[in-house]
Motif scaffolding. Sequence first.
Motif, PDB file in Angstrom:
ATOM      1  N   VAL A 190       0.868  -1.178   0.000  1.00  0.00           N
ATOM      2  CA  VAL A 190       0.000   0.000   0.000  1.00  0.00           C
ATOM      3  C   VAL A 190       0.903   1.225   0.000  1.00  0.00           C
ATOM      4  O   VAL A 190       2.114   1.129   0.243  1.00  0.00           O
ATOM      5  N   ASP A 191       0.307   2.373  -0.253  1.00  0.00           N
ATOM      6  CA  ASP A 191       1.090   3.604  -0.371  1.00  0.00           C
ATOM      7  C   ASP A 191       0.861   4.587   0.767  1.00  0.00           C
ATOM      8  O   ASP A 191       1.675   5.494   0.962  1.00  0.00           O
ATOM      9  N   VAL A 192      -0.237   4.424   1.495  1.00  0.00           N
ATOM     10  CA  VAL A 192      -0.581   5.317   2.596  1.00  0.00           C
ATOM     11  C   VAL A 192      -1.219   4.502   3.708  1.00  0.00           C
ATOM     12  O   VAL A 192      -1.993   3.571   3.440  1.00  0.00           O
ATOM     13  N   VAL A 193      -0.898   4.855   4.943  1.00  0.00           N
ATOM     14  CA  VAL A 193      -1.644   4.390   6.108  1.00  0.00           C
ATOM     15  C   VAL A 193      -2.089   5.634   6.866  1.00  0.00           C
ATOM     16  O   VAL A 193      -1.280   6.526   7.122  1.00  0.00           O
ATOM     17  N   LEU A 194      -3.354   5.708   7.186  1.00  0.00           N
ATOM     18  CA  LEU A 194      -3.849   6.834   7.976  1.00  0.00           C
ATOM     19  C   LEU A 194      -3.729   6.486   9.444  1.00  0.00           C
ATOM     20  O   LEU A 194      -4.139   5.406   9.881  1.00  0.00           O
ATOM     21  N   THR A 195      -3.167   7.397  10.196  1.00  0.00           N
ATOM     22  CA  THR A 195      -2.891   7.137  11.600  1.00  0.00           C
ATOM     23  C   THR A 195      -3.005   8.422  12.385  1.00  0.00           C
ATOM     24  O   THR A 195      -2.855   9.516  11.839  1.00  0.00           O
ATOM     25  N   ASP A 196      -3.284   8.291  13.672  1.00  0.00           N
ATOM     26  CA  ASP A 196      -3.215   9.495  14.498  1.00  0.00           C
ATOM     27  C   ASP A 196      -1.753   9.846  14.711  1.00  0.00           C
ATOM     28  O   ASP A 196      -0.854   9.023  14.519  1.00  0.00           O
ATOM     29  N   GLY A 197      -1.516  11.079  15.076  1.00  0.00           N
ATOM     30  CA  GLY A 197      -0.150  11.572  15.200  1.00  0.00           C
ATOM     31  C   GLY A 197       0.688  10.799  16.188  1.00  0.00           C
ATOM     32  O   GLY A 197       1.887  10.666  16.016  1.00  0.00           O
ATOM     33  N   THR A 198       0.071  10.268  17.241  1.00  0.00           N
ATOM     34  CA  THR A 198       0.818   9.532  18.250  1.00  0.00           C
ATOM     35  C   THR A 198       1.442   8.284  17.676  1.00  0.00           C
ATOM     36  O   THR A 198       2.651   8.074  17.730  1.00  0.00           O
ATOM     37  N   ALA A 199       0.605   7.401  17.139  1.00  0.00           N
ATOM     38  CA  ALA A 199       1.129   6.157  16.582  1.00  0.00           C
ATOM     39  C   ALA A 199       2.066   6.447  15.418  1.00  0.00           C
ATOM     40  O   ALA A 199       3.118   5.810  15.273  1.00  0.00           O
ATOM     41  N   GLY A 200       1.693   7.420  14.579  1.00  0.00           N
ATOM     42  CA  GLY A 200       2.538   7.760  13.445  1.00  0.00           C
ATOM     43  C   GLY A 200       3.912   8.215  13.860  1.00  0.00           C
ATOM     44  O   GLY A 200       4.921   7.788  13.282  1.00  0.00           O
ATOM     45  N   LYS A 201       3.972   9.071  14.865  1.00  0.00           N
ATOM     46  CA  LYS A 201       5.270   9.553  15.341  1.00  0.00           C
ATOM     47  C   LYS A 201       6.113   8.394  15.868  1.00  0.00           C
ATOM     48  O   LYS A 201       7.326   8.337  15.640  1.00  0.00           O
ATOM     49  N   GLY A 202       5.455   7.452  16.567  1.00  0.00           N
ATOM     50  CA  GLY A 202       6.197   6.308  17.077  1.00  0.00           C
ATOM     51  C   GLY A 202       6.831   5.492  15.967  1.00  0.00           C
ATOM     52  O   GLY A 202       7.998   5.111  16.050  1.00  0.00           O
ATOM     53  N   TYR A 203       6.077   5.237  14.913  1.00  0.00           N
ATOM     54  CA  TYR A 203       6.611   4.467  13.795  1.00  0.00           C
ATOM     55  C   TYR A 203       7.672   5.246  13.026  1.00  0.00           C
ATOM     56  O   TYR A 203       8.683   4.681  12.590  1.00  0.00           O
ATOM     57  N   VAL A 204       7.460   6.546  12.840  1.00  0.00           N
ATOM     58  CA  VAL A 204       8.456   7.358  12.129  1.00  0.00           C
ATOM     59  C   VAL A 204       9.770   7.372  12.892  1.00  0.00           C
ATOM     60  O   VAL A 204      10.850   7.177  12.316  1.00  0.00           O
ATOM     61  N   ASP A 205       9.702   7.590  14.202  1.00  0.00           N
ATOM     62  CA  ASP A 205      10.918   7.661  15.008  1.00  0.00           C
ATOM     63  C   ASP A 205      11.698   6.352  14.982  1.00  0.00           C
ATOM     64  O   ASP A 205      12.928   6.355  15.077  1.00  0.00           O
ATOM     65  N   ALA A 206      10.969   5.236  14.860  1.00  0.00           N
ATOM     66  CA  ALA A 206      11.632   3.931  14.876  1.00  0.00           C
ATOM     67  C   ALA A 206      12.087   3.473  13.499  1.00  0.00           C
ATOM     68  O   ALA A 206      12.739   2.434  13.379  1.00  0.00           O
ATOM     69  N   SER A 207      11.775   4.249  12.447  1.00  0.00           N
ATOM     70  CA  SER A 207      11.991   3.756  11.087  1.00  0.00           C
ATOM     71  C   SER A 207      13.330   4.151  10.477  1.00  0.00           C
ATOM     72  O   SER A 207      13.651   3.712   9.367  1.00  0.00           O
ATOM     73  N   ASN A 208      14.095   5.003  11.147  1.00  0.00           N
ATOM     74  CA  ASN A 208      15.371   5.471  10.596  1.00  0.00           C
ATOM     75  C   ASN A 208      15.216   6.069   9.195  1.00  0.00           C
ATOM     76  O   ASN A 208      16.012   5.805   8.286  1.00  0.00           O
ATOM     77  N   GLY A 209      14.159   6.861   9.033  1.00  0.00           N
ATOM     78  CA  GLY A 209      13.941   7.544   7.764  1.00  0.00           C
ATOM     79  C   GLY A 209      13.117   6.787   6.754  1.00  0.00           C
ATOM     80  O   GLY A 209      12.810   7.307   5.681  1.00  0.00           O
ATOM     81  N   ALA A 210      12.717   5.553   7.059  1.00  0.00           N
ATOM     82  CA  ALA A 210      11.948   4.754   6.107  1.00  0.00           C
ATOM     83  C   ALA A 210      10.501   5.196   6.012  1.00  0.00           C
ATOM     84  O   ALA A 210       9.815   4.876   5.035  1.00  0.00           O
ATOM     85  N   LEU A 211      10.013   5.942   7.026  1.00  0.00           N
ATOM     86  CA  LEU A 211       8.624   6.404   7.042  1.00  0.00           C
ATOM     87  C   LEU A 211       8.587   7.888   7.379  1.00  0.00           C
ATOM     88  O   LEU A 211       9.496   8.416   8.022  1.00  0.00           O
ATOM     89  N   LYS A 212       7.514   8.560   6.964  1.00  0.00           N
ATOM     90  CA  LYS A 212       7.321   9.968   7.310  1.00  0.00           C
ATOM     91  C   LYS A 212       5.827  10.281   7.316  1.00  0.00           C
ATOM     92  O   LYS A 212       5.008   9.545   6.747  1.00  0.00           O
ATOM     93  N   LEU A 213       5.462  11.392   7.957  1.00  0.00           N
ATOM     94  CA  LEU A 213       4.100  11.907   7.950  1.00  0.00           C
ATOM     95  C   LEU A 213       4.022  13.062   6.972  1.00  0.00           C
ATOM     96  O   LEU A 213       4.935  13.891   6.917  1.00  0.00           O
ATOM     97  N   ILE A 214       2.929  13.136   6.204  1.00  0.00           N
ATOM     98  CA  ILE A 214       2.786  14.216   5.233  1.00  0.00           C
ATOM     99  C   ILE A 214       1.422  14.881   5.371  1.00  0.00           C
ATOM    100  O   ILE A 214       0.475  14.297   5.908  1.00  0.00           O
ATOM    101  N   GLY A 215       1.323  16.107   4.863  1.00  0.00           N
ATOM    102  CA  GLY A 215       0.048  16.798   4.771  1.00  0.00           C
ATOM    103  C   GLY A 215      -0.439  17.375   6.089  1.00  0.00           C
ATOM    104  O   GLY A 215       0.185  17.217   7.139  1.00  0.00           O
ATOM    105  N   ASP A 216      -1.572  18.052   6.020  1.00  0.00           N
ATOM    106  CA  ASP A 216      -2.207  18.626   7.196  1.00  0.00           C
ATOM    107  C   ASP A 216      -3.023  17.562   7.916  1.00  0.00           C
ATOM    108  O   ASP A 216      -3.392  16.534   7.325  1.00  0.00           O
TER     109      ASP A 216
END
Length: 265
Positions: A190-216
């Motif tokens: 898939v190309d997008v997962v919708l997540t709340d900022g909390t869970a998203g931040k957790g995954y981004v921080d653990a991804s070493n740049g492999a994931l990011k949050l975009i948009g408003d």
Amino acid sequence: MAFRRSFLLGLTALVLAPFASFAADLPNLNGKTVVVVTENAYPPLQFIDPKTGKAIGWEYDAMNEIAKRLNFKVEYQNTSWDAMIQAVSDGQYNIGMTGITIKEDRKQKVDFSDPYMRSQQFMLVRGDEKRFTDAKSFAAFKDGLVGAQPGTTPFYTAVYEILDGNEQNPRIKLFETFGATVQALKTGDVDVVLTDGTAGKGYVDASNGALKLIGDPLGTEDFGFIFQKGSDLVAPINAAIASLKADGTFDALNKKWFLDYKMGQ
């Protein structure tokens, strides 16, 4: 589950007063056992620690503190999101917790606590994603796929705020757990997962740049614990939530789990 949270970013320490002073005006549940069910798939609210294999997170810390203040014993159980609301409604468990959005239609089946957290939805994508940058450009990218769990806020956000309102839209790929949607994103299924900022931040921080949050942010939601309709636990839990808000405990948990904790480290 940006959002929620009026974090006290400058908070460096919290000195808790003796438990007795907090609990003095709260109900006493006299050591009864309360069965709490969760999914363990929504970091940092609740998840399995990759280092220890133990279930940890913001909601565990909050519920354990609530149990102390109200004098009850917690028995934790695990189930899937799909089964949770109905199982609590049927009385299989006393309380459900997994970043559950307070929604009017869900109130037909279960009672909610007062909100303990506020969240906003974001788009989680791979770190090298350049084909789209927000909800509008993703909707126009006809080959783009969204990963979501059926019946969740991210699912309905995808359907009604990003896509065409068709719940059978083939661009939505369904998964049983939130963790599975993120894994599908990482592998390119898939190309997008919708997540709340909390869970998203957790995954981004653990991804070493492999994931990011975009948009408003795509919408705001309040999280609450759920109970069987008419449960006599609602009022005591609400009193404890008010206590934890008032004395700064929730602020301390926000700092611990959303600012200080680094998944996988």
